[in-house]
Design a protein around this motif. Structure first.
Motif, PDB file in Angstrom:
ATOM      1  N   ASN A  37     -22.761 -25.763  68.489  1.00 19.01           N
ATOM      2  CA  ASN A  37     -23.830 -25.196  67.663  1.00 19.01           C
ATOM      3  C   ASN A  37     -23.559 -23.735  67.314  1.00 19.01           C
ATOM      4  OD1 ASN A  37     -25.849 -27.150  67.003  1.00 19.01           O
ATOM      5  ND2 ASN A  37     -26.390 -27.223  69.163  1.00 19.01           N
ATOM      6  N   HIS A  41     -20.544 -19.227  62.153  1.00 21.34           N
ATOM      7  CA  HIS A  41     -20.059 -19.745  60.865  1.00 21.34           C
ATOM      8  C   HIS A  41     -18.580 -20.110  60.889  1.00 21.34           C
ATOM      9  CE1 HIS A  41     -23.968 -18.616  59.423  1.00 21.34           C
ATOM     10  NE2 HIS A  41     -23.770 -17.397  59.876  1.00 21.34           N
ATOM     11  N   GLY A  42     -18.149 -20.720  61.999  1.00 23.03           N
ATOM     12  CA  GLY A  42     -16.768 -21.187  62.093  1.00 23.03           C
ATOM     13  C   GLY A  42     -15.724 -20.115  62.317  1.00 23.03           C
ATOM     14  N   ASP A  43     -16.130 -18.881  62.568  1.00 20.57           N
ATOM     15  CA  ASP A  43     -15.183 -17.782  62.765  1.00 20.57           C
ATOM     16  C   ASP A  43     -14.422 -17.983  64.082  1.00 20.57           C
ATOM     17  OD1 ASP A  43     -13.783 -15.446  63.168  1.00 20.57           O
ATOM     18  OD2 ASP A  43     -15.535 -14.127  63.023  1.00 20.57           O
ATOM     19  N   ARG A  52     -20.680 -22.126  67.155  1.00 16.28           N
ATOM     20  CA  ARG A  52     -19.560 -21.998  66.215  1.00 16.28           C
ATOM     21  C   ARG A  52     -19.958 -22.416  64.807  1.00 16.28           C
ATOM     22  NH1 ARG A  52     -14.323 -23.677  69.853  1.00 16.28           N
ATOM     23  NH2 ARG A  52     -14.164 -21.649  70.844  1.00 16.28           N
ATOM     24  N   MET A  53     -20.746 -23.479  64.683  1.00 19.26           N
ATOM     25  CA  MET A  53     -21.121 -23.983  63.363  1.00 19.26           C
ATOM     26  C   MET A  53     -22.195 -23.139  62.694  1.00 19.26           C
ATOM     27  SD  MET A  53     -21.173 -28.100  64.000  1.00 19.26           S
ATOM     28  CE  MET A  53     -22.201 -28.331  62.575  1.00 19.26           C
ATOM     29  N   HIS A  54     -23.205 -22.728  63.452  1.00 14.30           N
ATOM     30  CA  HIS A  54     -24.399 -22.144  62.843  1.00 14.30           C
ATOM     31  C   HIS A  54     -24.498 -20.625  62.979  1.00 14.30           C
ATOM     32  CE1 HIS A  54     -25.741 -26.181  62.107  1.00 14.30           C
ATOM     33  NE2 HIS A  54     -25.652 -26.469  63.381  1.00 14.30           N
ATOM     34  N   PHE A  77     -29.437 -16.614  66.750  1.00 14.83           N
ATOM     35  CA  PHE A  77     -29.511 -18.068  66.594  1.00 14.83           C
ATOM     36  C   PHE A  77     -30.250 -18.576  67.819  1.00 14.83           C
ATOM     37  CE2 PHE A  77     -27.613 -22.382  67.040  1.00 14.83           C
ATOM     38  CZ  PHE A  77     -28.145 -22.918  65.891  1.00 14.83           C
ATOM     39  N   GLY A  86     -22.850 -11.446  66.737  1.00 14.72           N
ATOM     40  CA  GLY A  86     -23.301 -12.030  65.484  1.00 14.72           C
ATOM     41  C   GLY A  86     -24.804 -12.153  65.387  1.00 14.72           C
TER      42      GLY A  86
END
Length: 131
Positions: free
Chosen positions: A44, A51-53, A46-48, A80, A77
């Motif tokens: 979650n 943002h895959g960074d 990494r995806m949200h 979330f 970041g």
């Protein structure tokens, strides 16, 4: 135990986590729940949130003892906060259910407690699972 997400893959982190759990007196429920929470939350994040960074840092700290396992995930970041997301609606038929959207439900099902904070720079989720 600490895991730096920039240095290892998700699978390497899971392997490190399982080795740590095997070296501590942790019951099967807590071991399974800890592994599930680790995989779901890292995915979650990494995806949200990240943002895959692949270069974004997630520090994972795991403490085991006194009948519980606590995981602390700190990330760089934007906020979330999983505690603000509503429970997904129950489904009558799994064949019509879209893939995804149940990870937080799984995390909550194992968590005795779950709290999130963000200081404007780093977010931290702490999840504790009863042994």
């Amino acid at each position: 135990m600490q895991i730096d997400s920039r240095a290892i893959t998700l699978e390497d982190g899971r392997t490190t986590l399982l080795a740590f759990l095997r070296s501590n007196p942790v019951g099967d429920r807590a071991r399974y729940g800890t592994e599930l929470v680790f995989e779901e939350w890292m995915t979650n994040l990494r995806m949200h949130a990240l943002h895959g960074d692949p270069h974004a840092l997630v520090d994972v700290d795991v403490q085991a003892g006194r009948g519980e396992v606590c995981l602390s995930f700190s990330h760089d970041g934007p906020a979330f906060d999983p505690t603000t997301f509503p429970e997904p609606k129950p489904v009558a038929d799994l064949t019509d259910t879209p893939v995804g959207g149940r990870g937080l439900l799984l995390i909550r099902s194992f968590a005795r407690s779950m709290r999130y904070s963000h200081d404007g720079r780093r977010g931290t989720l702490i999840v504790c699972i009863d042994d």
